[in-house]
Scaffold this motif. Sequence first.
Motif: not given
Length: 283
Positions: A167-196
Amino acid sequence: MTWRRPTRSASADDLLAKLGRLTAQARDRAEMHRARVELAEALQREMLPSALPALPGLRTAAGYQPARDGLDIGGDWYDGFRLPDGTLGFSIGDAQGHDVEAAAFMGQVRIALRALAGAVADPGEVLSRLNDLLFSMDTDLFATCTFLRYDPGTRVLASTRAGHIPTVFATAGGGCLVDDGDCGIPLGILPGQHYPVARQRLSGTGAVVLVTDGVVEGPSFALDDGLREVARVAVSGAADPPERLAARVLGVSTHTGHADDAAVLVLRHGGPADGTRRLRTGG
């Protein structure tokens, strides 16, 4: 001298008859494929929301573009809905495949996510339960997804991803954060997954931009290049109406050379001028 018109041999007649049959079969297949594509497109149009929720200080917009060659329909979706506790839920995702089955599966994922979000407060738990539900279904398909829950009282946006584009977070003042932090695996592949879950307070004037991979990735663009272009557009248009910004972000897809469909979801927020910042990351 008497001229006679040459007679056609039986083999020539057989060849013409065979060509006629092949032409008819090809036409039937083309018509069947066209009908299948039209059905998938109709399914997708009906399954995408006709309107998105908004609140004072938060305006929303979305856009969708079908596959460029016009022959395939994908499983991309976006959604927004009000929840019983007064928060708003938003999702964007991409179901595997490019046919009627993908469009139908997309609809199942979207509706199931809505139902779970109304019963479970934590976004990570929503995706965890959705993942187990999809895994239990008799299908080989899977989906990527980002799910957001916005609390208008605190202006905190809680987000979680299942194998989806950052996800991209941008501010009118020129700030920007591309949220490429922790990410779980796609849905429907393995059971019992944790999504931060990551939480950001939306302060000042800015925009949250979510996309599917058809916007940022293709033969002409690497994913990182596409994300940088989306971030550039988001920063330059962070104060624009969300409809205009969504259209500009969707326009990035024209540079990628992609053959996939593409979806964009924009949350435009306003308030005292200070930047978006991360509050906490955790389960």
